[in-house]
Design a protein around this motif. Structure first.
Motif, PDB file in Angstrom:
ATOM      1  N   LYS A  19       0.847  -1.190   0.000  1.00 24.75           N
ATOM      2  CA  LYS A  19       0.000   0.000   0.000  1.00 24.75           C
ATOM      3  C   LYS A  19       0.884   1.243   0.000  1.00 24.75           C
ATOM      4  O   LYS A  19       2.109   1.161   0.142  1.00 24.75           O
ATOM      5  N   PHE A  20       0.243   2.415  -0.133  1.00 23.36           N
ATOM      6  CA  PHE A  20       1.018   3.653  -0.189  1.00 23.36           C
ATOM      7  C   PHE A  20       1.784   3.876   1.119  1.00 23.36           C
ATOM      8  O   PHE A  20       2.916   4.376   1.116  1.00 23.36           O
ATOM      9  N   GLU A  21       1.192   3.465   2.252  1.00 15.54           N
ATOM     10  CA  GLU A  21       1.880   3.619   3.529  1.00 15.54           C
ATOM     11  C   GLU A  21       3.165   2.784   3.565  1.00 15.54           C
ATOM     12  O   GLU A  21       4.176   3.203   4.141  1.00 15.54           O
ATOM     13  N   ASP A  22       3.109   1.586   2.938  1.00 18.20           N
ATOM     14  CA  ASP A  22       4.315   0.754   2.860  1.00 18.20           C
ATOM     15  C   ASP A  22       5.379   1.437   2.012  1.00 18.20           C
ATOM     16  O   ASP A  22       6.580   1.359   2.324  1.00 18.20           O
ATOM     17  N   ARG A  23       4.957   2.083   0.969  1.00 20.57           N
ATOM     18  CA  ARG A  23       5.915   2.756   0.088  1.00 20.57           C
ATOM     19  C   ARG A  23       6.558   3.956   0.792  1.00 20.57           C
ATOM     20  O   ARG A  23       7.739   4.263   0.569  1.00 20.57           O
ATOM     21  N   ILE A  24       5.803   4.626   1.651  1.00 13.89           N
ATOM     22  CA  ILE A  24       6.369   5.724   2.444  1.00 13.89           C
ATOM     23  C   ILE A  24       7.456   5.183   3.372  1.00 13.89           C
ATOM     24  O   ILE A  24       8.526   5.784   3.549  1.00 13.89           O
ATOM     25  N   LYS A  25       7.195   3.995   3.989  1.00 15.13           N
ATOM     26  CA  LYS A  25       8.196   3.380   4.870  1.00 15.13           C
ATOM     27  C   LYS A  25       9.474   3.061   4.099  1.00 15.13           C
ATOM     28  O   LYS A  25      10.585   3.297   4.582  1.00 15.13           O
ATOM     29  N   ILE A  26       9.300   2.515   2.893  1.00 16.60           N
ATOM     30  CA  ILE A  26      10.471   2.182   2.072  1.00 16.60           C
ATOM     31  C   ILE A  26      11.272   3.441   1.758  1.00 16.60           C
ATOM     32  O   ILE A  26      12.510   3.455   1.845  1.00 16.60           O
ATOM     33  N   GLU A  27      10.587   4.507   1.420  1.00 18.16           N
ATOM     34  CA  GLU A  27      11.275   5.774   1.100  1.00 18.16           C
ATOM     35  C   GLU A  27      12.056   6.279   2.298  1.00 18.16           C
ATOM     36  O   GLU A  27      13.226   6.708   2.172  1.00 18.16           O
ATOM     37  N   ASN A  28      11.447   6.242   3.495  1.00 16.79           N
ATOM     38  CA  ASN A  28      12.131   6.715   4.701  1.00 16.79           C
ATOM     39  C   ASN A  28      13.327   5.819   5.051  1.00 16.79           C
ATOM     40  O   ASN A  28      14.377   6.323   5.481  1.00 16.79           O
ATOM     41  N   LEU A  29      13.144   4.490   4.870  1.00 22.41           N
ATOM     42  CA  LEU A  29      14.256   3.577   5.148  1.00 22.41           C
ATOM     43  C   LEU A  29      15.413   3.814   4.178  1.00 22.41           C
ATOM     44  O   LEU A  29      16.587   3.731   4.566  1.00 22.41           O
ATOM     45  N   MET A  47      15.117  -5.077   5.533  1.00 22.72           N
ATOM     46  CA  MET A  47      14.115  -4.089   5.139  1.00 22.72           C
ATOM     47  C   MET A  47      12.808  -4.773   4.736  1.00 22.72           C
ATOM     48  O   MET A  47      11.714  -4.308   5.091  1.00 22.72           O
ATOM     49  N   ALA A  48      12.929  -5.901   4.006  1.00 25.05           N
ATOM     50  CA  ALA A  48      11.730  -6.617   3.582  1.00 25.05           C
ATOM     51  C   ALA A  48      10.954  -7.144   4.785  1.00 25.05           C
ATOM     52  O   ALA A  48       9.717  -7.141   4.793  1.00 25.05           O
ATOM     53  N   GLU A  49      11.660  -7.586   5.832  1.00 22.53           N
ATOM     54  CA  GLU A  49      10.988  -8.085   7.037  1.00 22.53           C
ATOM     55  C   GLU A  49      10.240  -6.961   7.742  1.00 22.53           C
ATOM     56  O   GLU A  49       9.157  -7.171   8.291  1.00 22.53           O
ATOM     57  N   ILE A  50      10.810  -5.765   7.739  1.00 18.57           N
ATOM     58  CA  ILE A  50      10.138  -4.611   8.369  1.00 18.57           C
ATOM     59  C   ILE A  50       8.867  -4.255   7.602  1.00 18.57           C
ATOM     60  O   ILE A  50       7.814  -3.988   8.197  1.00 18.57           O
ATOM     61  N   ILE A  51       8.949  -4.286   6.267  1.00 15.78           N
ATOM     62  CA  ILE A  51       7.794  -3.931   5.440  1.00 15.78           C
ATOM     63  C   ILE A  51       6.751  -5.049   5.457  1.00 15.78           C
ATOM     64  O   ILE A  51       5.549  -4.794   5.361  1.00 15.78           O
ATOM     65  N   GLY A  52       7.235  -6.289   5.600  1.00 13.48           N
ATOM     66  CA  GLY A  52       6.311  -7.418   5.593  1.00 13.48           C
ATOM     67  C   GLY A  52       6.073  -7.959   4.203  1.00 13.48           C
ATOM     68  O   GLY A  52       4.949  -8.367   3.863  1.00 13.48           O
ATOM     69  N   CYS A  53       7.107  -7.966   3.377  1.00 16.73           N
ATOM     70  CA  CYS A  53       6.975  -8.491   2.022  1.00 16.73           C
ATOM     71  C   CYS A  53       8.190  -9.363   1.719  1.00 16.73           C
ATOM     72  O   CYS A  53       9.122  -9.449   2.514  1.00 16.73           O
ATOM     73  N   GLY A  54       8.177  -9.994   0.553  1.00 17.98           N
ATOM     74  CA  GLY A  54       9.304 -10.804   0.146  1.00 17.98           C
ATOM     75  C   GLY A  54      10.451  -9.945  -0.365  1.00 17.98           C
ATOM     76  O   GLY A  54      10.255  -8.800  -0.784  1.00 17.98           O
ATOM     77  N   VAL A  55      11.664 -10.509  -0.335  1.00 12.35           N
ATOM     78  CA  VAL A  55      12.833  -9.770  -0.807  1.00 12.35           C
ATOM     79  C   VAL A  55      12.704  -9.442  -2.289  1.00 12.35           C
ATOM     80  O   VAL A  55      13.017  -8.331  -2.731  1.00 12.35           O
ATOM     81  N   SER A  56      12.205 -10.412  -3.080  1.00 13.01           N
ATOM     82  CA  SER A  56      12.028 -10.169  -4.507  1.00 13.01           C
ATOM     83  C   SER A  56      11.005  -9.068  -4.765  1.00 13.01           C
ATOM     84  O   SER A  56      11.169  -8.248  -5.673  1.00 13.01           O
ATOM     85  N   SER A  57       9.969  -9.024  -3.935  1.00  8.35           N
ATOM     86  CA  SER A  57       8.965  -7.961  -4.072  1.00  8.35           C
ATOM     87  C   SER A  57       9.582  -6.592  -3.770  1.00  8.35           C
ATOM     88  O   SER A  57       9.265  -5.591  -4.417  1.00  8.35           O
ATOM     89  N   LEU A  58      10.472  -6.571  -2.778  1.00  7.48           N
ATOM     90  CA  LEU A  58      11.129  -5.312  -2.420  1.00  7.48           C
ATOM     91  C   LEU A  58      11.998  -4.813  -3.569  1.00  7.48           C
ATOM     92  O   LEU A  58      11.989  -3.619  -3.897  1.00  7.48           O
TER      93      LEU A  58
END
Length: 375
Positions: A19-29, A47-58
């Motif tokens: 979601k957009f909130e996840d993308r904001i987290k990625i930007e800040n990280l 970073m992927a564990e913090i976001i809650g997604c797979g590494v390939s998705s990241l």
């Protein structure tokens, strides 16, 4: 169409949709990472564990939101923008033809969900009905596409577990038995008239019983299915005995009259259950005539496929009466409703017609009396 082909797909564990909130987290990280020494920087896995997604998705997400920025020294560096990534995601979502088309046609979605959840239809039956009787909706799809939509959770209220077979194919356990070739009593199936196998003439039936679950009582169902039109009759029995089976056949003969009974039930094929043990008693007319009212034929032991229509009809009954149920809890009225549902269910083998439609088209004398007897 073989329904197993679509309902038994092995499903992979779905990765999280960002979601957009996840993308904001990625930007800040990503911003925080750039300020730290290389040895202290967070790995992609962390970073992927913090976001809650797979590494390939990241990695795919970082590529989606890739932007070139300038630092304080006016030098270019690669970074990530949540806004750019979200805009790309939204743009690609609008290009998903089948999903967006389905979401826009709310009437079609509601129709499919009601047919599956309320009427217990299969996706194939829904598509057959629309093709045969006219499709009032904007969406026009095949059976295979509808299974695909359900499998991939394009519907809000329907999933693969709501389908008749629930997306599973239960394999029968192999039994180490030595098949007996000789039927222990009565006439075996090899002596049936050839017209029974051809399914070209009305009046040839298969008969069986559906038992209650263990320790839930003696009540059971007597089921008959006509081989040409797949007409289904279901009777509630107090016990799984020949006396109860004969009571039903006697009642039908009394209702129809001996001549019409013999024309309607020319042959009946059964298994080797104890409730069908004495074929002479079941064939004997209530008029004490020397001529049998019908002809009973027995399948070979361990050969349920010789009554394939009967076995298939039982899977339809199980949509309403699951295995292990106490049949005594189902009223005669409820059993009659299930019978009517089966007789008005579109069947691929009947070229999208229902059993009742075919019977109405080719009038069968006194057929209505049979249904009155079942009620």
């Amino acid at each position: 169409m073989n329904q197993h082909k679509f309902t038994n797909i092995t499903r992979k564990k779905k990765e999280k949709h960002l979601k957009f909130e996840d993308r904001i987290k990625i930007e800040n990280l990503e911003k925080a990472k750039r300020l730290l020494p290389k040895k202290k920087q967070m790995t992609r896995k962390e970073m992927a564990e913090i976001i809650g997604c797979g590494v390939s998705s990241l990695y795919r997400e970082l590529s989606r939101g890739k932007v070139i920025l300038k630092d304080s020294e006016w030098k270019d560096y690669v970074s990530y923008s949540a806004v750019v990534a979200q805009e790309d995601y939204d743009r690609q979502a609008t290009n998903k033809g089948p999903e967006i088309k389905l979401q826009d046609d709310y009437k079609f979605v509601n129709h499919v969900e009601a047919k599956i959840l309320k009427d217990k239809w299969s996706p194939d039956a829904i598509i057959m009905d629309l093709e045969k009787n006219g499709n009032p909706f904007e969406t026009e799809i095949s059976t295979r596409t509808l299974y695909y939509y359900i499998e991939n959770e394009f519907f809000l209220n329907v999933t693969i577990t709501d389908l008749p077979r629930r997306g599973e194919l239960k394999k029968r356990k192999k039994r180490n038995v030595q098949p007996r070739q000789k039927v222990p009593f009565g006439k075996d199936i090899t002596h049936r008239p050839e017209e029974v196998d051809s399914r070209m003439k009305f009046g040839h039936w298969e008969m069986d019983t559906v038992e209650s679950g263990k320790k839930t009582g003696t009540a059971c169902l007597l089921t008959l299915i006509e081989r040409k039109y797949r007409l289904t009759l279901i009777f509630k029995l107090r016990a799984q005995t020949q006396k109860e089976v004969k009571r039903v056949l006697d009642s039908l003969e009394k209702e129809l009259g001996t001549d019409d009974f013999s024309q309607t039930f020319k042959t009946i094929t059964v298994d080797n259950g104890s409730e069908f043990l004495n074929s002479e008693a079941l064939e004997k007319s209530i008029e004490e005539s020397d001529d049998p009212r019908t002809n009973i034929y027995y399948c070979h032991p361990y050969a349920s496929y010789e009554r394939g229509s009967n076995e298939q009809m039982h899977t339809l009954i199980r949509r309403f009466i699951p295995k292990g149920s106490a049949i005594s809890k189902y009223t005669k009225g409820r059993v009659y409703e299930i019978q009517n549902w089966i007789n008005n269910y579109p069947r691929r083998i009947l070229k999208s017609h229902t059993s009742m439609q075919l019977l109405i088209r080719e009038y069968i004398p006194n057929i209505q009396q049979i249904f009155q007897e079942c009620a």
